[in-house]
Design a protein around this motif. Structure first.
Motif, short mmCIF file in Angstrom:
data_model
loop_
_atom_site.label_atom_id
_atom_site.label_comp_id
_atom_site.label_asym_id
_atom_site.label_seq_id
_atom_site.Cartn_x
_atom_site.Cartn_y
_atom_site.Cartn_z
N PHE A 79 -4.65 8.46 -1.61
CA PHE A 79 -4.24 9.86 -1.77
C PHE A 79 -4.50 10.58 -0.46
O PHE A 79 -5.56 10.40 0.16
CB PHE A 79 -5.03 10.52 -2.90
N SER A 80 -3.53 11.40 -0.04
CA SER A 80 -3.71 12.11 1.23
C SER A 80 -2.91 13.41 1.21
O SER A 80 -2.24 13.71 0.24
CB SER A 80 -3.24 11.21 2.39
N GLY A 81 -3.01 14.17 2.31
CA GLY A 81 -2.22 15.39 2.44
C GLY A 81 -1.00 15.11 3.27
O GLY A 81 -0.98 14.08 3.92
N GLY A 82 -0.05 16.01 3.36
CA GLY A 82 0.22 17.27 2.71
C GLY A 82 -0.96 18.22 2.57
O GLY A 82 -1.51 18.71 3.55
N GLY A 83 -1.26 18.49 1.33
CA GLY A 83 -2.34 19.39 1.00
C GLY A 83 -3.63 18.62 0.79
O GLY A 83 -3.79 17.51 1.28
N GLU A 84 -4.56 19.24 0.08
CA GLU A 84 -5.86 18.61 -0.16
C GLU A 84 -5.83 17.88 -1.51
O GLU A 84 -5.71 18.52 -2.56
CB GLU A 84 -6.95 19.71 -0.14
N ILE A 130 4.76 8.51 -0.69
CA ILE A 130 5.43 9.32 -1.73
C ILE A 130 4.88 10.74 -1.60
O ILE A 130 3.66 10.95 -1.64
CB ILE A 130 5.18 8.77 -3.14
N GLY A 131 5.78 11.71 -1.42
CA GLY A 131 5.36 13.09 -1.21
C GLY A 131 5.23 13.88 -2.50
O GLY A 131 5.68 13.45 -3.57
N ALA A 132 4.64 15.05 -2.38
CA ALA A 132 4.48 15.95 -3.53
C ALA A 132 5.82 16.46 -4.04
O ALA A 132 5.90 17.04 -5.13
CB ALA A 132 3.58 17.12 -3.14
N MET A 169 1.91 9.49 -13.57
CA MET A 169 1.55 8.35 -14.44
C MET A 169 2.66 7.30 -14.42
O MET A 169 2.39 6.10 -14.42
CB MET A 169 1.27 8.84 -15.87
N GLU A 170 3.91 7.78 -14.39
CA GLU A 170 5.06 6.85 -14.32
C GLU A 170 5.00 6.05 -13.01
O GLU A 170 5.21 4.83 -13.00
CB GLU A 170 6.36 7.66 -14.39
N ILE A 171 4.70 6.76 -11.90
CA ILE A 171 4.62 6.07 -10.59
C ILE A 171 3.52 5.00 -10.65
O ILE A 171 3.71 3.85 -10.24
CB ILE A 171 4.33 7.08 -9.45
N ILE A 172 2.36 5.38 -11.19
CA ILE A 172 1.23 4.43 -11.23
C ILE A 172 1.61 3.20 -12.08
O ILE A 172 1.33 2.06 -11.70
CB ILE A 172 -0.04 5.13 -11.77
N ASP A 173 2.28 3.44 -13.20
CA ASP A 173 2.69 2.31 -14.04
C ASP A 173 3.67 1.40 -13.29
O ASP A 173 3.59 0.17 -13.37
CB ASP A 173 3.33 2.82 -15.34
N ASP A 174 4.58 2.01 -12.53
CA ASP A 174 5.53 1.21 -11.74
C ASP A 174 4.80 0.40 -10.66
O ASP A 174 5.11 -0.77 -10.44
CB ASP A 174 6.57 2.12 -11.07
N HIS A 228 0.86 -1.19 0.00
CA HIS A 228 0.00 0.00 0.00
C HIS A 228 0.89 1.24 0.00
O HIS A 228 1.90 1.27 0.71
CB HIS A 228 -0.86 -0.07 1.28
N ILE A 229 0.54 2.21 -0.80
CA ILE A 229 1.32 3.45 -0.85
C ILE A 229 0.39 4.64 -0.62
O ILE A 229 -0.70 4.70 -1.21
CB ILE A 229 2.03 3.61 -2.21
N ARG A 230 0.84 5.52 0.22
CA ARG A 230 0.12 6.80 0.35
C ARG A 230 0.81 7.81 -0.55
O ARG A 230 2.03 8.01 -0.41
CB ARG A 230 0.20 7.31 1.78
N ILE A 231 0.05 8.41 -1.43
CA ILE A 231 0.62 9.43 -2.30
C ILE A 231 0.04 10.79 -1.91
O ILE A 231 -1.18 10.94 -1.81
CB ILE A 231 0.31 9.14 -3.79
#
Ligand code: SF4
Length: 354
Positions: A87-92, A277-279, A71-76, A30-33
């Motif tokens: 998907f989470s913050g950081g921001g909104e 993975i951060g912004a 898109m590259e991250i998602i493909d990987d 699981h990854i939080r982006i």
């Protein structure tokens, strides 16, 4: 309804458990982006903006994951067999201009998708994409009415009503995507837990998770903030639980919070299951160390995530984090880490004697 929250989910992922046992890396589950750092709300307790908390020290508000990088991250992630993205913050996250496309791409590739959000952008094409591919969406709330919400988040009066309407509209889509709430308890709103849950039942949400605001890295200090309200919150939650039925569950994480600060173990196995993975296109150990040097695993700005994840650099960095020294602050993974360490400590010559 089966349990949405459990600290034992890791038991279903043998490849990752074997990797931990045998000293190599498997893909994370699981990854939080954090796609973007900008936010349209300004919550007084936001861990990324408050100086007293360790989170967010490296955070730049202007950072955003470029479309092509996303898109590259998602493909990987699809190549690596990663199972889920939040998907989470950081921001909104709903401010991110490529969110709808990202949700659709994840869904088409068979990766489960979810989001933490303030709910302001849960409408239109983004809401439809979550209704189509989302497993869950969870909205963070603290105010119990328009006025309190505006004060706690430094937003205009009327924003609360807009978010509630977004939730009603999303619930009416009748998709399989679970609609949850995180109600963040502080000294201003703790008397409103029951009333708020009643409203959420009327709105049609599937669960309300009750959490406590974190006001300090220091467990004693953060827990002292809650000492005077803890019992009242328990009574409020007990009353709210009477509203539970097949469509609404109440999850009490508020009363677990006090135990999540001190750690005696010296490695963090939960990173094999969930990382961030951060912004800024950097990889971090977890949501409680995002945008800090202490949680930084490395950069994927000029490198593919897949290449980075299986590198020696990443393996050595993950192993070097010592929670008993480096993580003396709130950690949402603490219970999971305790269980993982118990699992890994079992003598293999004796495991058949279950
Ligand atoms: S122990 Fe907790 S805070 Fe420390 S790296 Fe692991 S998940 Fe993050």
């Amino acid at each position: 309804m089966k349990a949405v929250y459990s600290n034992l989910k890791f038991l279903r992922f043998k490849e990752q458990l074997d990797a931990l046992e045998n000293g190599h890396m498997a893909s994370p589950v699981h990854i939080r982006i954090k796609p973007i750092n900008a936010c349209n709300h300004d919550c007084w307790y936001c861990a990324y903006h408050v100086d007293d908390l360790q989170l967010g020290k490296l955070m730049e508000m202007k950072d955003v994951i470029p479309r092509d990088k996303m898109m590259e991250i998602i493909d990987d992630l699809a190549d690596m067999g990663v199972k889920a993205v939040t998907f989470s913050g950081g921001g909104e996250p709903t401010i991110y201009p490529h969110l709808e496309e990202s949700i659709n791409r994840l869904g088409e590739k068979g990766i489960k998708v979810a989001s933490l959000t303030n709910g302001s952008g849960l409408k239109g094409a983004v809401a439809e994409a979550f209704a189509r591919y989302g497993t869950w969406v969870r909205i963070s709330i603290d105010g119990w009415d328009s006025e309190s919400y505006a004060k706690l988040r430094n937003v205009k009066l009327g924003e609360f009503d807009r978010v509630i309407q977004n939730m009603r509209d999303f619930a009416s889509l009748k998709s399989d995507c679970v609609l949850g709430i995180s109600y963040i308890v502080d000294q201003k709103n703790y008397k409103h837990v029951f009333d708020f849950v009643s409203l959420m039942k009327d709105v049609g949400v599937n669960h309300v998770k009750i959490m406590g605001v974190i006001v300090s890295n220091d467990g004693l200090e953060s827990n002292q903030y809650h000492d005077g309200i803890r019992e009242e919150v328990r009574e409020q939650i007990d009353r709210a639980k009477l509203l539970e039925d097949d469509t609404l569950k109440i999850v009490d994480h508020y009363h677990e919070m006090a135990e999540r600060f001190d750690k005696e173990y010296t490695t963090c196995p939960s990173q094999q299951f969930l990382i961030v993975i951060g912004a800024d296109s950097k990889v971090y150990s977890c949501q409680d160390k995002a945008y800090t040097n202490e949680g930084l695993l490395g950069s994927i700005e000029n490198k593919r995530f897949k290449e980075f994840w299986f590198s020696e650099e990443n393996y050595n960095r993950i192993k070097s984090i010592n929670p008993s020294v480096d993580c003396i602050h709130h950690c949402v993974e603490h219970q999971k880490n305790l269980l993982l360490h118990e699992y890994l400590a079992a003598d293999e010559k004796h495991v058949e004697f279950v």
